[in-house]
Design an enzyme around this catalytic site. Sequence first.
Site: not given
Ligand SMILES: NC(=O)c1ccc[n+]([C@@H]2O[C@H](COP(=O)([O-])OP(=O)(O)OC[C@H]3O[C@@H](n4cnc5c(N)ncnc54)[C@H](OP(=O)(O)O)[C@@H]3O)[C@@H](O)[C@H]2O)c1
Length: 270
Positions: A146, A159
């Site tokens: 990120s 984070y």
């Molecule tokens: N979205 C943004 O704006 C953004 C910006 C910068 C960086 N990022 C990075 O991109 C990545 C993806 O982000 P995202 O927004 O798609 O959401 P995320 O919350 O990081 O990922 C969601 C997915 O991960 C699972 N998950 C979350 N915690 C878990 C745990 N403890 N154990 C197993 N599964 C888990 C969720 O399912 P369950 O809840 O059912 O477990 C879901 O399938 C992350 O690493 C984040 O740091 C995102």
Amino acid sequence: MPTHLAQKYGPWAIIAGGSDGVGAAFAHELATRGVNIVLVARRAPVLESFADDIRAQHDVEVRTVALDLSAAAAMSELERITADLEVGLFVYNAGSDDYSTEFLDKDLNNHLSLVHRNCTSVLEATYRFGAPMVARGRGAVVLLTSGAAWAGGATHATYGATKAFDLILAESLWAEWHPKGVDVLSLVLGATDTPSLHRALGARATSRADLADPADVAREALDHLADGPTWLFGNENPTGGSPFGSIDRRDAVLAMSRGTAGTDTATARH
Ligand SMILES: NC(=O)c1ccc[n+]([C@@H]2O[C@H](COP(=O)([O-])OP(=O)(O)OC[C@H]3O[C@@H](n4cnc5c(N)ncnc54)[C@H](OP(=O)(O)O)[C@@H]3O)[C@@H](O)[C@H]2O)c1
């Protein structure tokens, strides 16, 4: 255009955090390109329903593993459950922090859980699943990070620190494994339209026109697996350096803390 990822890297991919958001987009894109997938997430009903969607839309095998990546034995359990598969790609996606607060306003266990999911399990995943890839001389690893990794800032201490860990881990493994045939990509995201971002920003997310589409993120990352070590999605120079350039670190931290560091840094730090 679909590429022959299965031939290049191997027949199976694991997506850690693969039931919604960016992880779900990776699942669709990998399945489109003919790769079988193992989806990992905590909420079994959401996971099973999403796996059924993938099976209905794509001609690939899908396995589900319901586990918590913050748990101590998560990665050894995942390795045991997938021991019969040739895992050629590993996408460590789960990593967001749904709520930013000042350091001391969050329970210590929440910090420790975030560190385990975003650092310890990532390290274990690369060790346990990367070793067979290196031995075979082919494979790919994507670690999601990120803009919060570029500099510290108020309300994203843990984070941001975990995302910096992921960035450096991926870059270092790229340096070691690239000559051995294994591609490693540190994928830096800005604000992306996912359920997690909506939970973090609430109504503020819906009014924003600058959110990246997870499908574009997954497509671009898979197109550029071999262009590591680092890929800045949405940046005009995606293989370039920190958007802070050479400005003083103090100024970067202050800008990050005010939330004035741009969409690919402070506003994306959840
Ligand atoms: N979205 C943004 O704006 C953004 C910006 C910068 C960086 N990022 C990075 O991109 C990545 C993806 O982000 P995202 O927004 O798609 O959401 P995320 O919350 O990081 O990922 C969601 C997915 O991960 C699972 N998950 C979350 N915690 C878990 C745990 N403890 N154990 C197993 N599964 C888990 C969720 O399912 P369950 O809840 O059912 O477990 C879901 O399938 C992350 O690493 C984040 O740091 C995102």
